[in-house]
Design a protein around this motif. Structure first.
Motif, PDB file in Angstrom:
ATOM      1  N   THR A  41       1.093  -1.594   0.135  1.00  0.00           N
ATOM      2  CA  THR A  41       0.108   0.150   0.369  1.00  0.00           C
ATOM      3  C   THR A  41       0.881   1.406  -0.248  1.00  0.00           C
ATOM      4  O   THR A  41       0.382   2.079  -0.762  1.00  0.00           O
ATOM      5  CB  THR A  41      -0.753   0.065   1.024  1.00  0.00           C
ATOM      6  N   LEU A  42       2.363   0.886   0.432  1.00  0.00           N
ATOM      7  CA  LEU A  42       2.949   2.522   1.061  1.00  0.00           C
ATOM      8  C   LEU A  42       3.276   2.449  -0.530  1.00  0.00           C
ATOM      9  O   LEU A  42       3.894   3.854  -0.855  1.00  0.00           O
ATOM     10  CB  LEU A  42       3.552   2.181   2.068  1.00  0.00           C
ATOM     11  N   ARG A  43       4.408   1.632  -0.396  1.00  0.00           N
ATOM     12  CA  ARG A  43       4.922   1.472  -2.362  1.00  0.00           C
ATOM     13  C   ARG A  43       4.289   2.347  -3.360  1.00  0.00           C
ATOM     14  O   ARG A  43       4.820   2.943  -4.317  1.00  0.00           O
ATOM     15  CB  ARG A  43       5.448  -0.068  -2.582  1.00  0.00           C
ATOM     16  N   VAL A  44       2.814   1.923  -3.383  1.00  0.00           N
ATOM     17  CA  VAL A  44       1.468   1.666  -4.397  1.00  0.00           C
ATOM     18  C   VAL A  44       1.660   3.160  -4.351  1.00  0.00           C
ATOM     19  O   VAL A  44       1.177   3.758  -5.473  1.00  0.00           O
ATOM     20  CB  VAL A  44       0.100   1.087  -4.246  1.00  0.00           C
ATOM     21  N   GLY A  45       1.222   3.777  -3.337  1.00  0.00           N
ATOM     22  CA  GLY A  45       0.665   5.151  -2.235  1.00  0.00           C
ATOM     23  C   GLY A  45       2.112   6.774  -3.202  1.00  0.00           C
ATOM     24  O   GLY A  45       1.892   7.677  -3.811  1.00  0.00           O
ATOM     25  N   LEU A  46       3.250   5.828  -2.462  1.00  0.00           N
ATOM     26  CA  LEU A  46       4.290   6.688  -3.000  1.00  0.00           C
ATOM     27  C   LEU A  46       4.604   7.128  -4.561  1.00  0.00           C
ATOM     28  O   LEU A  46       4.948   8.059  -5.355  1.00  0.00           O
ATOM     29  CB  LEU A  46       5.499   6.514  -2.744  1.00  0.00           C
ATOM     30  N   LEU A  47       3.943   5.852  -4.967  1.00  0.00           N
ATOM     31  CA  LEU A  47       4.813   5.810  -6.724  1.00  0.00           C
ATOM     32  C   LEU A  47       3.205   6.530  -6.874  1.00  0.00           C
ATOM     33  O   LEU A  47       3.632   7.666  -7.927  1.00  0.00           O
ATOM     34  CB  LEU A  47       4.230   4.295  -7.316  1.00  0.00           C
ATOM     35  N   THR A  48       2.240   6.359  -6.898  1.00  0.00           N
ATOM     36  CA  THR A  48       1.414   7.441  -7.073  1.00  0.00           C
ATOM     37  C   THR A  48       1.306   8.854  -7.283  1.00  0.00           C
ATOM     38  O   THR A  48       1.280   9.453  -8.031  1.00  0.00           O
ATOM     39  CB  THR A  48      -0.392   6.647  -6.829  1.00  0.00           C
ATOM     40  N   ALA A  49       1.973   8.807  -5.586  1.00  0.00           N
ATOM     41  CA  ALA A  49       2.275  10.559  -6.106  1.00  0.00           C
ATOM     42  C   ALA A  49       3.891  11.701  -6.727  1.00  0.00           C
ATOM     43  O   ALA A  49       2.943  12.774  -7.066  1.00  0.00           O
ATOM     44  CB  ALA A  49       2.440  11.043  -4.926  1.00  0.00           C
ATOM     45  N   VAL A  50       3.962  10.574  -7.024  1.00  0.00           N
ATOM     46  CA  VAL A  50       5.076  10.978  -8.172  1.00  0.00           C
ATOM     47  C   VAL A  50       4.309  11.342  -9.332  1.00  0.00           C
ATOM     48  O   VAL A  50       4.934  11.694  -9.593  1.00  0.00           O
ATOM     49  CB  VAL A  50       6.148   9.387  -7.682  1.00  0.00           C
ATOM     50  N   ILE A  51       4.126  10.274  -9.767  1.00  0.00           N
ATOM     51  CA  ILE A  51       3.437  10.270 -10.406  1.00  0.00           C
ATOM     52  C   ILE A  51       2.111  11.106 -10.968  1.00  0.00           C
ATOM     53  O   ILE A  51       2.409  11.954 -12.388  1.00  0.00           O
ATOM     54  CB  ILE A  51       2.890   8.898 -11.167  1.00  0.00           C
ATOM     55  N   VAL A  52       1.126  11.757 -10.229  1.00  0.00           N
ATOM     56  CA  VAL A  52       0.653  12.455 -10.121  1.00  0.00           C
ATOM     57  C   VAL A  52       1.805  14.124  -9.897  1.00  0.00           C
ATOM     58  O   VAL A  52       1.483  15.329 -10.775  1.00  0.00           O
ATOM     59  CB  VAL A  52      -0.787  12.631  -9.033  1.00  0.00           C
ATOM     60  N   ALA A  53       2.349  13.845  -9.230  1.00  0.00           N
ATOM     61  CA  ALA A  53       3.251  15.606  -9.255  1.00  0.00           C
ATOM     62  C   ALA A  53       3.921  15.262 -10.866  1.00  0.00           C
ATOM     63  O   ALA A  53       3.677  16.530 -11.339  1.00  0.00           O
ATOM     64  CB  ALA A  53       4.631  14.917  -8.566  1.00  0.00           C
ATOM     65  N   VAL A  54       4.452  14.275 -11.324  1.00  0.00           N
ATOM     66  CA  VAL A  54       4.623  14.825 -13.217  1.00  0.00           C
ATOM     67  C   VAL A  54       3.813  15.196 -13.889  1.00  0.00           C
ATOM     68  O   VAL A  54       3.892  16.158 -14.318  1.00  0.00           O
ATOM     69  CB  VAL A  54       5.551  13.666 -13.624  1.00  0.00           C
ATOM     70  N   LEU A  55       2.720  14.939 -14.266  1.00  0.00           N
ATOM     71  CA  LEU A  55       1.537  15.406 -14.717  1.00  0.00           C
ATOM     72  C   LEU A  55       1.096  16.356 -14.122  1.00  0.00           C
ATOM     73  O   LEU A  55       0.854  17.628 -14.915  1.00  0.00           O
ATOM     74  CB  LEU A  55      -0.172  14.279 -14.068  1.00  0.00           C
ATOM     75  N   PHE A  56       0.886  16.285 -12.707  1.00  0.00           N
ATOM     76  CA  PHE A  56       0.825  18.541 -12.642  1.00  0.00           C
ATOM     77  C   PHE A  56       1.710  19.493 -12.930  1.00  0.00           C
ATOM     78  O   PHE A  56       1.328  21.005 -12.819  1.00  0.00           O
ATOM     79  CB  PHE A  56       0.938  18.695 -11.208  1.00  0.00           C
ATOM     80  N   ILE A  57       3.311  19.052 -13.399  1.00  0.00           N
ATOM     81  CA  ILE A  57       4.351  19.894 -13.434  1.00  0.00           C
ATOM     82  C   ILE A  57       3.852  20.865 -15.168  1.00  0.00           C
ATOM     83  O   ILE A  57       4.645  21.296 -15.316  1.00  0.00           O
ATOM     84  CB  ILE A  57       5.101  19.280 -12.249  1.00  0.00           C
ATOM     85  N   ASP A  58       4.106  18.891 -15.603  1.00  0.00           N
ATOM     86  CA  ASP A  58       4.914  18.971 -16.841  1.00  0.00           C
ATOM     87  C   ASP A  58       3.059  18.457 -17.807  1.00  0.00           C
ATOM     88  O   ASP A  58       2.887  17.489 -17.848  1.00  0.00           O
ATOM     89  CB  ASP A  58       5.588  18.097 -16.582  1.00  0.00           C
ATOM     90  N   PRO A  59       2.443  18.777 -18.569  1.00  0.00           N
ATOM     91  CA  PRO A  59       0.906  18.361 -19.053  1.00  0.00           C
ATOM     92  C   PRO A  59       1.333  17.577 -20.038  1.00  0.00           C
ATOM     93  O   PRO A  59       0.271  16.969 -20.524  1.00  0.00           O
ATOM     94  CB  PRO A  59       0.595  19.997 -19.559  1.00  0.00           C
ATOM     95  N   LEU A  60       2.546  17.611 -20.827  1.00  0.00           N
ATOM     96  CA  LEU A  60       3.303  17.027 -21.731  1.00  0.00           C
ATOM     97  C   LEU A  60       2.162  15.631 -21.767  1.00  0.00           C
ATOM     98  O   LEU A  60       2.589  14.742 -22.542  1.00  0.00           O
ATOM     99  CB  LEU A  60       4.495  17.314 -21.716  1.00  0.00           C
TER     100      LEU A  60
END
Length: 372
Positions: A105-124
């Protein structure tokens, strides 16, 4: 290219490969120093001796350093900069997981946060429209704004999970990463694709050590390389100006994704958690019936064939993909029947076993299952 030469790229890649070689050569010492040693347990982990989980650091430390350096000194187009930062974050998460075994659960949560951060910063990396081109027919699928970002998050998480599940045979993940990186560079070009060129060079060196059982990739390598590949596929599609159809990544990633979906569905249907460990992966089946070197060759050949065909035409890739999925399906069904009947698998017997299974109630078949 932006003011750089092929010699600049060659020099950076030689440096990346050399650093990887140095880390791999001292893998055991480094693994013990940072406490990332994988110990056999006779059940899930069947290797013969304690093995360092240093493949990830050996590849990503030099490859990421070279990539960041190139953006600063050689004026490369930094379209992958945010994705590289996310790859570094995934690498750190994986390294911590290798040391203290984070909960799923923690692994998935952390990776999800990383991916969401990328999408928020770079709409590419947010996909709003998917343009397909299959057998000469072109059509597009528009994703609603509220669904576009979640779709990308789920797609990337699914791929990272599939790639991690496919890391069970020496050379399997690293060979896959090299193929995927080559395909990415094919569409992104040498300039924007430099991080993937560095990954190819470093992975080739680590691949040689991994084949000999000198080191494993570890979670640090599995999470980071698969995340980098996923972002690369999206960036290649978004920057290819119509040259790359939306289904092309399917030609690249079909095997680990299909095997992951099959396994998770099989586990659920049998009343188990979809994330439970077992030895029913495609690579486990291959290893039951052939030498590791041949099993790896079969796996990577099936994986690569549609992607290579896509370099010729989408039509050739689609036909090749259908053919490869058929071979995969025949092997899976034949292996299930072979285990049920206690047959010893031999070349060409898959078709005979499959034919004999027609008309029978496959729900009565039982697959041998043992812990990974």
């Amino acid at each position: 290219m932006s003011g750089t030469t092929i010699w600049d790229i060659a020099g950076l890649c030689v440096a990346s490969a050399a650093i990887t070689g140095l880390i791999c050569y001292h893998a055991s010492s480094i693994g013990r120093a940072i406490q990332v040693m994988d110990k056999p347990d006779g059940a899930r982990k069947l290797h013969q001796k304690e093995t360092p989980l240093i493949g990830g650091p050996a590849i990503l430390v030099p490859a990421l350093a070279i990539s960041f350096l190139s953006y600063v000194t050689l004026s490369f187009a930094p379209i992958m900069f945010v994705a590289l930062v996310a790859t570094l974050a995934a690498f750190i998460i994986g390294l911590i997981d290798d040391r203290i075994a984070l909960s799923p659960t923690l692994r998935v949560g952390l990776l999800t946060a990383v991916i969401v951060a990328v999408l928020f910063i770079d709409p590419l990396f947010i996909l709003h429209t998917l343009a397909f081109r299959i057998f000469g027919v072109t059509f597009s699928v528009a994703l609603p704004n509220f669904f576009a970002a979640p779709f990308v998050v789920l797609m990337i998480l699914g791929f990272v999970n599939a790639a991690n599940m496919a890391d069970g045979m020496n050379g399997q993940l690293l060979g896959s990463v090299m193929l995927w990186s080559v395909f990415t560079v094919r569409y992104m070009g040498l300039d924007a694709g430099l991080p993937y060129i560095a990954v190819i060079c470093s992975t080739l060196v680590a691949f040689a050590f991994n084949l000999r059982g000198r080191l494993f990739t570890g979670s640090s390598g599995a999470y980071a390389t698969s995340l980098l590949v996923a972002f690369g596929a999206i960036a290649a599609y978004r920057t290819a100006n119509g040259v790359m159809a939306a289904q092309v990544p399917v030609y690249w990633f079909w095997l680990p994704v299909l095997d992951c979906v099959r396994l998770m569905a099989w586990r659920v249907l049998n009343g188990r958690s979809p994330f439970a460990a077992d030895r029913n992966h495609f690579h486990h089946m291959l290893l039951e019936h052939m030498r590791p070197s041949r099993a790896l060759l079969v796996y990577l050949t099936l994986l690569a064939a549609p992607g290579i065909a896509a370099m010729v035409s989408e039509e050739a890739a689609s036909v090749t993909l259908v053919f490869c999925i058929a071979l995969y399906s025949i092997f899976i069904v034949a292996n299930r029947e072979a285990l049920r009947k206690k047959y010893l698998f031999r070349p060409f017997s898959a078709l005979r076993i499959l034919a004999s299974s027609f008309g029978r109630d496959v729900s009565q078949s039982r697959v041998r299952s043992s812990p990974v």
